[in-house]
Design an enzyme around this catalytic site. Structure first.
Site, short mmCIF file in Angstrom:
data_model
loop_
_atom_site.label_atom_id
_atom_site.label_comp_id
_atom_site.label_asym_id
_atom_site.label_seq_id
_atom_site.Cartn_x
_atom_site.Cartn_y
_atom_site.Cartn_z
CB SER A 133 6.69 1.95 7.18
OG SER A 133 6.61 2.90 8.22
CE1 TYR A 146 2.39 -1.02 9.46
CE2 TYR A 146 3.80 0.64 10.47
CZ TYR A 146 3.09 0.18 9.38
OH TYR A 146 3.05 0.92 8.23
O1 NJP Z 1 -3.84 2.78 4.79
P1 NJP Z 1 -5.40 2.65 4.46
P2 NJP Z 1 -2.63 3.46 3.96
N1 NJP Z 1 -5.94 -7.59 0.83
O2 NJP Z 1 -5.97 1.92 5.62
C1 NJP Z 1 -5.97 -2.55 1.70
C2 NJP Z 1 1.88 2.00 4.58
N2 NJP Z 1 2.20 3.16 5.42
O3 NJP Z 1 -3.04 3.93 2.64
O4 NJP Z 1 -8.95 -4.60 1.64
C3 NJP Z 1 -6.04 -6.57 -0.04
O5 NJP Z 1 -5.99 3.98 4.11
C4 NJP Z 1 -7.22 -1.78 2.12
O6 NJP Z 1 -8.35 -2.21 1.40
P3 NJP Z 1 -9.47 -3.25 1.96
C5 NJP Z 1 1.02 0.95 5.23
O7 NJP Z 1 1.76 0.08 6.05
C6 NJP Z 1 1.23 4.01 5.84
O8 NJP Z 1 -1.98 4.42 4.89
O9 NJP Z 1 -10.66 -2.88 1.15
N3 NJP Z 1 -6.00 -5.29 0.33
C7 NJP Z 1 -6.84 -0.38 1.73
O10 NJP Z 1 -7.13 -0.16 0.37
C8 NJP Z 1 0.49 0.23 4.00
O11 NJP Z 1 1.39 -0.74 3.57
C9 NJP Z 1 1.59 5.10 6.63
O12 NJP Z 1 -9.62 -2.99 3.43
C10 NJP Z 1 -5.90 -5.02 1.65
C11 NJP Z 1 -5.35 -0.33 1.96
O13 NJP Z 1 -4.89 -1.69 2.04
C12 NJP Z 1 0.41 1.34 2.96
O14 NJP Z 1 1.16 2.43 3.46
C13 NJP Z 1 2.90 5.30 7.00
C14 NJP Z 1 -5.79 -6.04 2.60
C15 NJP Z 1 -5.00 0.39 3.25
O15 NJP Z 1 -5.43 1.72 3.16
C16 NJP Z 1 -0.99 1.82 2.65
O16 NJP Z 1 -1.65 2.20 3.85
C17 NJP Z 1 3.86 4.40 6.57
C18 NJP Z 1 -5.82 -7.37 2.15
N4 NJP Z 1 -5.74 -8.40 2.99
C19 NJP Z 1 3.51 3.35 5.78
N5 NJP Z 1 -5.69 -5.46 3.83
C20 NJP Z 1 0.58 6.10 7.15
N6 NJP Z 1 -0.66 6.07 6.68
O17 NJP Z 1 0.93 6.95 7.98
C21 NJP Z 1 -5.75 -4.13 3.64
O18 NJP Z 1 5.11 4.60 6.97
N7 NJP Z 1 -5.86 -3.86 2.33
#
Ligand code: NJP
Length: 231
Positions: A133, A146
């Site tokens: 990020s 975070y």
């Molecule tokens: O978020 P979201 P993003 N084991 O909530 C999965 C970074 N980022 O795409 O497990 C396995 O739509 C969850 O799946 P589920 C951020 O820090 C974002 O934005 O089914 N998987 C879902 O597929 C992150 O590292 C922004 O709930 C797990 C996914 O993660 C990355 O981008 C800005 C899990 C999250 O999808 C993707 O986030 C930035 C587990 N224990 C960095 N826990 C931004 N959106 O603005 C969660 O600078 N997941």
């Protein structure tokens, strides 16, 4: 290509966009997240492997690598994208929330890399792409937990880059600004989001650029923002 790519956090948001683009380009995509139903829906489009798993559990991380190797006999790319966040004043955070965020963002990245690295080293080739990020490079109010997790994840990937370079294995880190996803319980597609946020596909294109670098080139770091965001 006939490359095999694991994408964590592939059930929605950035990870889903990365999985779709890599599949479109011919990669065999192993999609990982906890939500089995959403993974199956994605896999109907990507025709790869869907592995419901929690990246913060050590046995799950090893299972993901083992399943990939037994199914495809190879692993070329690991995209560590799964991540969570919440925002509050430091004194309002529960210690359990610190643990949840660090378990997924930091330990999750660590465990997947730990399970994949011996394989990458043995084949003298491989590419780890971490979705960090822009807050891994700056601080802000309400970002104590975070932000700390993303600094930690970034530091780990930076050290790993140096450990793996002599073995021909690349580590690249992407630092996105605001992306229009489900992150922190948000809903993508708000009225002005096209201006205020990047789209998940913008990050997928960045991953593609990084992966297309020729063998003698490694993109160490790539920061990407919406034009409207100050950082
Ligand atoms: O978020 P979201 P993003 N084991 O909530 C999965 C970074 N980022 O795409 O497990 C396995 O739509 C969850 O799946 P589920 C951020 O820090 C974002 O934005 O089914 N998987 C879902 O597929 C992150 O590292 C922004 O709930 C797990 C996914 O993660 C990355 O981008 C800005 C899990 C999250 O999808 C993707 O986030 C930035 C587990 N224990 C960095 N826990 C931004 N959106 O603005 C969660 O600078 N997941």
């Amino acid at each position: 290509t006939d490359q095999v790519a694991i994408v964590t956090g592939a059930s929605r948001g950035i990870g889903r966009a990365i999985a779709l683009l890599l599949a479109l380009q011919g990669a065999k995509v192993v999609a990982v997240a906890r939500s089995a139903e959403e993974l199956e829906e994605l896999n109907a489009k990507t025709h790869g492997l869907a592995i419901p798993a929690d990246v913060s559990a050590e046995e799950d991380a090893q299972h993901i690598i083992n399943e990939t190797l037994s199914q495809y006999g190879r692993l070329d790319i690991l995209v560590c994208n799964a991540g969570v966040g919440s925002f509050n004043l430091l004194e309002n955070f529960e210690a359990a929330e610190w643990d949840r965020i660090f378990d997924i963002n930091v330990k999750g990245t660590f465990l997947l890399c730990k399970a994949a690295v011996p394989h990458f080293k043995a084949q003298g080739r491989g590419h780890i792409v971490g979705i960090a990020s822009d807050v891994a490079k700056r601080t802000f109010e309400h970002g104590t937990v975070y932000g700390a997790s993303k600094y930690a994840q970034d530091a780990m990937l930076g050290s790993l880059r140096k450990e793996l370079r002599p073995h021909g294995v690349k580590v690249s880190t992407i630092y996105p600004g605001l992306v229009d996803t489900y992150f922190n319980d948000s809903k993508p597609g708000a009225a002005d989001s096209e201006k205020t946020h990047l789209r998940p596909s913008d990050i997928a294109q960045a991953v593609r650029y990084i992966l297309e670098a020729p063998p003698h080139v490694v993109v160490d770091e790539l920061m990407i923002h919406p034009m409207t965001q100050e950082w």
